[in-house]
Design an enzyme around this catalytic site. Structure first.
Site, PDB file in Angstrom:
ATOM      1  N   GLY A  14       0.773  -1.244   0.000  1.00 34.66           N
ATOM      2  CA  GLY A  14       0.000   0.000   0.000  1.00 34.66           C
ATOM      3  C   GLY A  14       0.800   1.289   0.000  1.00 34.66           C
ATOM      4  O   GLY A  14       0.242   2.343   0.294  1.00 34.66           O
ATOM      5  N   TYR A 154     -18.030  10.093   4.119  1.00 34.71           N
ATOM      6  CA  TYR A 154     -17.189   8.876   4.158  1.00 34.71           C
ATOM      7  C   TYR A 154     -17.975   7.673   3.614  1.00 34.71           C
ATOM      8  O   TYR A 154     -17.406   6.741   3.034  1.00 34.71           O
ATOM      9  CB  TYR A 154     -16.682   8.632   5.584  1.00 34.71           C
ATOM     10  N   LYS A 161     -15.033  -0.191   5.965  1.00 33.69           N
ATOM     11  CA  LYS A 161     -14.151  -0.293   7.134  1.00 33.69           C
ATOM     12  C   LYS A 161     -14.799  -1.136   8.240  1.00 33.69           C
ATOM     13  O   LYS A 161     -14.097  -1.844   8.967  1.00 33.69           O
ATOM     14  CB  LYS A 161     -13.794   1.097   7.666  1.00 33.69           C
TER      15      LYS A 161
HETATM   16  P1  NAD Z   1      -2.674   5.949  -0.048  1.00 32.27           P
HETATM   17  O1  NAD Z   1      -3.431   6.431  -1.241  1.00 32.27           O
HETATM   18  O2  NAD Z   1      -1.288   6.414   0.108  1.00 32.27           O
HETATM   19  O3  NAD Z   1      -2.703   4.365   0.016  1.00 32.27           O
HETATM   20  C1  NAD Z   1      -3.755   3.595  -0.491  1.00 32.27           C
HETATM   21  C2  NAD Z   1      -3.115   2.426  -1.200  1.00 32.27           C
HETATM   22  O4  NAD Z   1      -4.093   1.480  -1.641  1.00 32.27           O
HETATM   23  C3  NAD Z   1      -2.324   2.857  -2.451  1.00 32.27           C
HETATM   24  O5  NAD Z   1      -0.994   2.431  -2.343  1.00 32.27           O
HETATM   25  C4  NAD Z   1      -3.024   2.123  -3.569  1.00 32.27           C
HETATM   26  O6  NAD Z   1      -2.152   1.730  -4.603  1.00 32.27           O
HETATM   27  C5  NAD Z   1      -3.586   0.920  -2.821  1.00 32.27           C
HETATM   28  N1  NAD Z   1      -4.605   0.208  -3.585  1.00 32.27           N
HETATM   29  C6  NAD Z   1      -5.838   0.663  -3.972  1.00 32.27           C
HETATM   30  N2  NAD Z   1      -6.439  -0.291  -4.735  1.00 32.27           N
HETATM   31  C7  NAD Z   1      -5.570  -1.356  -4.806  1.00 32.27           C
HETATM   32  C8  NAD Z   1      -5.598  -2.602  -5.465  1.00 32.27           C
HETATM   33  N3  NAD Z   1      -6.648  -2.989  -6.222  1.00 32.27           N
HETATM   34  N4  NAD Z   1      -4.544  -3.439  -5.327  1.00 32.27           N
HETATM   35  C9  NAD Z   1      -3.462  -3.066  -4.597  1.00 32.27           C
HETATM   36  N5  NAD Z   1      -3.375  -1.889  -3.952  1.00 32.27           N
HETATM   37  C10 NAD Z   1      -4.407  -1.032  -4.084  1.00 32.27           C
HETATM   38  O7  NAD Z   1      -3.566   6.402   1.202  1.00 32.27           O
HETATM   39  P2  NAD Z   1      -3.485   6.073   2.762  1.00 32.27           P
HETATM   40  O8  NAD Z   1      -4.337   7.100   3.396  1.00 32.27           O
HETATM   41  O9  NAD Z   1      -2.085   5.901   3.184  1.00 32.27           O
HETATM   42  O10 NAD Z   1      -4.268   4.688   2.863  1.00 32.27           O
HETATM   43  C11 NAD Z   1      -3.756   3.520   3.473  1.00 32.27           C
HETATM   44  C12 NAD Z   1      -4.810   2.893   4.366  1.00 32.27           C
HETATM   45  O11 NAD Z   1      -5.008   3.731   5.497  1.00 32.27           O
HETATM   46  C13 NAD Z   1      -6.189   2.747   3.718  1.00 32.27           C
HETATM   47  O12 NAD Z   1      -6.779   1.541   4.152  1.00 32.27           O
HETATM   48  C14 NAD Z   1      -6.947   3.930   4.295  1.00 32.27           C
HETATM   49  O13 NAD Z   1      -8.344   3.733   4.284  1.00 32.27           O
HETATM   50  C15 NAD Z   1      -6.387   3.911   5.692  1.00 32.27           C
HETATM   51  N6  NAD Z   1      -6.618   5.124   6.494  1.00 32.27           N
HETATM   52  C16 NAD Z   1      -6.275   6.341   6.011  1.00 32.27           C
HETATM   53  C17 NAD Z   1      -6.494   7.467   6.778  1.00 32.27           C
HETATM   54  C18 NAD Z   1      -6.142   8.837   6.269  1.00 32.27           C
HETATM   55  O14 NAD Z   1      -6.637   9.824   6.810  1.00 32.27           O
HETATM   56  N7  NAD Z   1      -5.288   8.950   5.260  1.00 32.27           N
HETATM   57  C19 NAD Z   1      -7.064   7.344   8.066  1.00 32.27           C
HETATM   58  C20 NAD Z   1      -7.383   6.090   8.536  1.00 32.27           C
HETATM   59  C21 NAD Z   1      -7.155   4.974   7.737  1.00 32.27           C
END
Ligand code: NAD
Length: 252
Positions: A14, A154, A161
């Site tokens: 990710g 959201y 989630k």
């Molecule tokens: P990000 O965009 O940097 O990461 C999301 C990742 O998901 C990317 O690397 C993308 O390539 C990958 N992805 C999406 N579809 C995919 C697929 N089909 N196959 C493989 N990879 C795939 O954003 P982030 O915020 O770092 O997200 C990481 C996690 O953290 C997510 O689950 C997000 O929901 C969660 N999250 C984010 C926040 C926030 O505020 N940013 C808060 C809580 C939780």
């Protein structure tokens, strides 16, 4: 210097760019002595991760919406690195239309895709993971408090989630006897590629910051440090849990 993850090999799924939470996790774990292996979603995203990770051997393509891609990726991890000690699942996706206005905007296709990539993928990753995870080992996924609150915009991702957290608990129960622990970090809101898909994300980030206990947003480094702890043998008593790393936003 010795670290809590010395000798451990961790797969991080990710990292899209240097703002990704997964990147914060990878850096924190490397600091604690872990050897980190990465998957990226596709060729387009490889360009970005290649700027952060120069050792090509550590980069493996994996699209979690495809069982073939998952099987090939985990086969490749095994071939290059043998058994591993942990997996970070930091993956989510929903179309823009699923992330704004009323939940009634959700469509059957958009909903299925969001649930598939953001929740089912944890099960799909675990199915492949069990073949190469050591005993003990640890799986960590990333969630958000929109799972149990109806937050503005959201929408479908909140439902995804909730499913993800439930999947985490079922996995924790079933994988326990193999010595595999499964937990989720509920991170505070931070500016990443994924967040920019949510309608009004600038407001979401502002409100979230104002609701922290000290008015300062949580960082990906702080989330990463908790991830390092969960990957370590210091956390062998912890499984099936959601740990909030949000500077207290969930208390409001
Ligand atoms: P990000 O965009 O940097 O990461 C999301 C990742 O998901 C990317 O690397 C993308 O390539 C990958 N992805 C999406 N579809 C995919 C697929 N089909 N196959 C493989 N990879 C795939 O954003 P982030 O915020 O770092 O997200 C990481 C996690 O953290 C997510 O689950 C997000 O929901 C969660 N999250 C984010 C926040 C926030 O505020 N940013 C808060 C809580 C939780």
């Amino acid at each position: 210097m010795s670290g809590i993850l010395d000798g451990k090999k961790i797969l991080v799924m990710g990292v899209a760019n240097n703002r990704s939470i997964a990147w914060g996790c990878a850096q924190a774990m490397a600091k604690q002595g872990a050897e980190v292996i990465y998957t990226y979603q596709n060729e387009r995203l490889k360009k970005f991760i290649s700027k952060l990770v120069t050792d090509e051997d550590r980069l493996i393509e994996c699209d979690v919406s495809s069982d073939d891609s998952l099987e090939a990726a985990f086969g490749e991890v095994a071939k290059r690195f043998g058994k591993i000690d942990g997996i970070v699942h930091a993956i989510a996706f929903a179309k823009k239309e699923e992330l704004g206005g009323s939940i009634l905007n959700s469509t059957r296709d958009g909903f299925s895709q969001a649930l598939d990539v953001s929740a089912y993928s944890l099960l799909a990753v675990a199915k492949e993971g069990v073949k190469i995870l050591n005993n003990p080992s640890s799986i960590v996924t990333l969630t958000y408090m929109g799972s149990d609150r109806a937050l503005p915009n959201y929408n479908t991702m909140g439902i995804a989630k909730a499913a993800l957290e439930s999947a985490m608990r079922y996995l924790a129960r079933d994988l326990g006897e193999k010595g595999i622990r499964v937990n989720a970090i509920s991170a505070g809101a931070m500016r990443t590629l994924a967040v920019s898909g949510i309608k009004g994300h600038a407001d979401l980030l502002k409100i979230s910051q104002s609701e922290t206990v000290d008015g300062v947003n949580v960082t990906k480094e702080e989330v990463g440090n908790t991830c390092a702890f969960l990957m370590s043998d210091l956390a062998t008593g912890l499984t099936g849990d959601v740990i909030f790393v949000d500077k207290g936003v969930h208390l409001r």
